[in-house]
Design an enzyme around this catalytic site. Structure first.
Site, short mmCIF file in Angstrom:
data_model
loop_
_atom_site.label_atom_id
_atom_site.label_comp_id
_atom_site.label_asym_id
_atom_site.label_seq_id
_atom_site.Cartn_x
_atom_site.Cartn_y
_atom_site.Cartn_z
N LYS A 78 0.84 -1.20 0.00
CA LYS A 78 0.00 0.00 0.00
C LYS A 78 0.87 1.25 0.00
O LYS A 78 1.92 1.31 0.66
CB LYS A 78 -0.94 0.00 1.22
CG LYS A 78 -2.07 -1.01 1.10
CD LYS A 78 -3.04 -0.90 2.25
CE LYS A 78 -4.21 -1.84 2.06
NZ LYS A 78 -5.06 -1.48 0.91
N HIS B 99 -1.27 -8.23 8.70
CA HIS B 99 -1.33 -6.86 8.18
C HIS B 99 -0.93 -5.81 9.23
O HIS B 99 -0.05 -4.98 9.02
CB HIS B 99 -2.73 -6.53 7.68
CG HIS B 99 -3.21 -7.40 6.56
ND1 HIS B 99 -2.36 -8.00 5.66
CD2 HIS B 99 -4.46 -7.76 6.18
CE1 HIS B 99 -3.06 -8.70 4.78
NE2 HIS B 99 -4.33 -8.57 5.08
#
Length: 513
Positions: free
Chosen positions: A215, A273
């Site tokens: 990301k 994550h």
């Protein structure tokens, strides 16, 4: 390669040159990308669209690259192409329909079992046929295997790849595998899986993908921390009171209840994550930007985390979760969790609050660094909230600093405002790449910086396995919460005990163009 020959590779963003003896081969052989599990949802929704975006940007030249789909489903090339064509949308293409058509022609499908030789022998023949057609020297070609599969079949698939689909010799080419999470259910199963794959492939060939590391704002963390002088003296326990890393979804399991129930929110989101984000927030400056130096520092952070205390955990399960026919009636699986981690080292000793949940009142993922109160508060503005540095990972990527300013007007009063960098406004016309396309490109380039190393994976499971076993054994139970709420009230109480001060009356509003 003979004793008088030597090989030197020189890489740019995609291509390579190989020097053999005194002769330069312009670039190493063609690239074959093999998507195993090609007929599944992950391949259809993430892997193939990411490859398409890379193709549109010129990173997968059609004269060098061929894509193979492999799965048990017996379908034709055209049937696979029809299945994925609806997911191939690109804002970066001048003529989308033409690019989709050209891209689909690069895809060939092979059907076969995941544990039998016949299918993989056929796959190898098709790959070799492509390599021969591109005049690649034997051993110079590149083979990238993307396992869009459940972890239970990783060992058998890796054995088949090793036995039947590897490069036959080494002349500058390579074979690499990409494996998806969840990589095990706990420390024991993860280590067993690592051991099985580790016997077949070397660590530099294995790319354990965590798409959060692809990301844009997660990748920005190292730059923010180590390229800006004013953060350096602030980023420690003397100035920071607590750090929150939050993942919220405003929908439930949406038909994935049976799959989700096997793992739960901690295995699905927090152990991978959010823990990866924590490493980047908390790590020391690496010696360089080389992947191993960065991953060394991440491992040090994980090894410094103290055992999780039961009183610093709140579990929840939204009402209606068990109505899903694929979920057991007496499921103990949490759909919400708040966990406090404490890093025992010189820099930190502050609570890191990891929070994730489904069926909540909003959808977002963010990092929230809350600073301590101003000593000697002459403006009496403590009730208005603390300084916070917020990095919003999704949606509406942004970073902003909440700070106190004078309220405009004749009175000397204070109000909370922000210094705001919203990507959509600041970088108009710039398309932020999807995480998967960035990570697949890193794999082709041989850059393992944004992938999880084996010792890193082990350290992550060491943190959470004792807690997960207590949940699995029924020693800890989730608290029911209403779908569409903030989650269990006990979670907010835990945040308050940890020192987090919630701001009342301030709402960040993404700026409009």
């Amino acid at each position: 390669m003979g004793s008088g020959e030597w090989c030197l590779q020189k890489r740019d963003s995609f291509k390579s040159e190989t020097l053999v003896g005194n002769e330069t081969v312009p670039e190493i052989g063609c690239l074959s990308i093999i998507v195993l599990g090609a007929s599944g949802d992950l391949a259809k929704k993430k892997t193939f669209p990411a490859l398409f975006h890379l193709y549109c940007q010129g990173f997968l030249p059609p004269n060098e690259v061929h894509i193979f789909g492999y799965a048990r489903t017996k379908i034709s090339d055209d049937e696979l192409r029809n299945r994925i064509s609806g997911y191939l949308v690109s804002e970066r293409s001048a003529s989308p329909s033409k690019d989709v058509s050209k891209f689909l022609q690069l895809i060939k499908y092979v059907s076969g079992s995941y544990d039998a030789a016949e299918g993989f022998q056929t796959l190898d023949k098709e790959i070799s046929k492509h390599e021969t057609s591109k005049n690649s020297l034997e051993g110079s070609s590149r083979r990238l295997f993307y396992l869009a599969l459940p972890p239970s079949v990783y060992p058998s698939v890796c054995r088949m790849i090793r036995r039947y689909c590897m490069n036959k010799s080494n002349l500058g080419g390579w074979t690499r595998i990409v494996v998806e999470k969840p990589f095990g259910r706990d420390l024991g199963s993860a280590e067993e899986l690592s051991s099985q794959i580790g016997k077949l492939f070397d660590e530099p060939q294995i790319y354990r993908i965590d798409h959060y590391l692809g990301k844009e704002l997660v990748q920005n963390l190292l730059v923010l921390r180590f390229a800006n002088r004013f953060f350096l003296p602030l980023w420690n326990r003397d100035n920071i009171d607590n750090v929150q890393i939050v993942f919220r979804e405003d929908f439930g399991t949406e038909g994935r209840g049976g799959y989700f129930d096997e793992y739960g929110i901690i295995r699905d989101i927090i152990q991978n994550h959010l823990l990866q984000v924590l490493c980047l927030v908390a790590m020391e400056k690496p010696v360089s930007l080389k992947p191993e130096h960065i991953r060394d520092e991440k491992v040090k952070v994980l090894q410094s985390v103290l055992p999780i205390k039961d009183e610093e955990v709140v579990l929840g399960q939204y009402e209606g979760y068990r109505d899903d026919p694929t979920v057991p009636d007496h499921s103990n699986t949490p759909t919400f969790a708040t966990v406090i981690l404490r890093i025992h080292n010189e820099r930190w000793e502050v609570p890191f609050i990891l929070k994730a949940g489904k069926a909540l009142n909003s959808r977002k993922a963010e990092i929230r660094v809350q600073f301590k109160d101003v000593p000697g508060d002459i403006f009496k503005c403590k009730k208005q909230g603390r300084n916070e540095f917020v990095i919003r990972l999704q949606p509406s990527e942004a970073m902003y600093m909440k700070l106190m300013v004078k309220q405009p007007g004749l009175e000397m009063s204070t109000v909370q405002s922000e210094l705001d960098l919203s990507y959509r406004q600041r970088y108009q016309g710039v398309t932020i790449p999807e995480a998967y396309e960035r990570l697949i490109l890193d794999t082709i380039r041989g850059d393992q910086q944004h992938f999880v190393r084996r010792d890193e994976l082990k350290a992550a499971w060491e943190i959470f396995t004792p807690l997960l076993h207590r949940i699995d054994n029924g020693e800890m139970n989730p608290i029911p919460y209403q779908a569409g709420s903030r989650g269990p009230a006990e979670a907010d109480e835990l945040l308050e005990k940890a020192g987090y001060v919630q701001t009342h009356g301030y709402i960040w509003i993404p700026p409009t163009l």
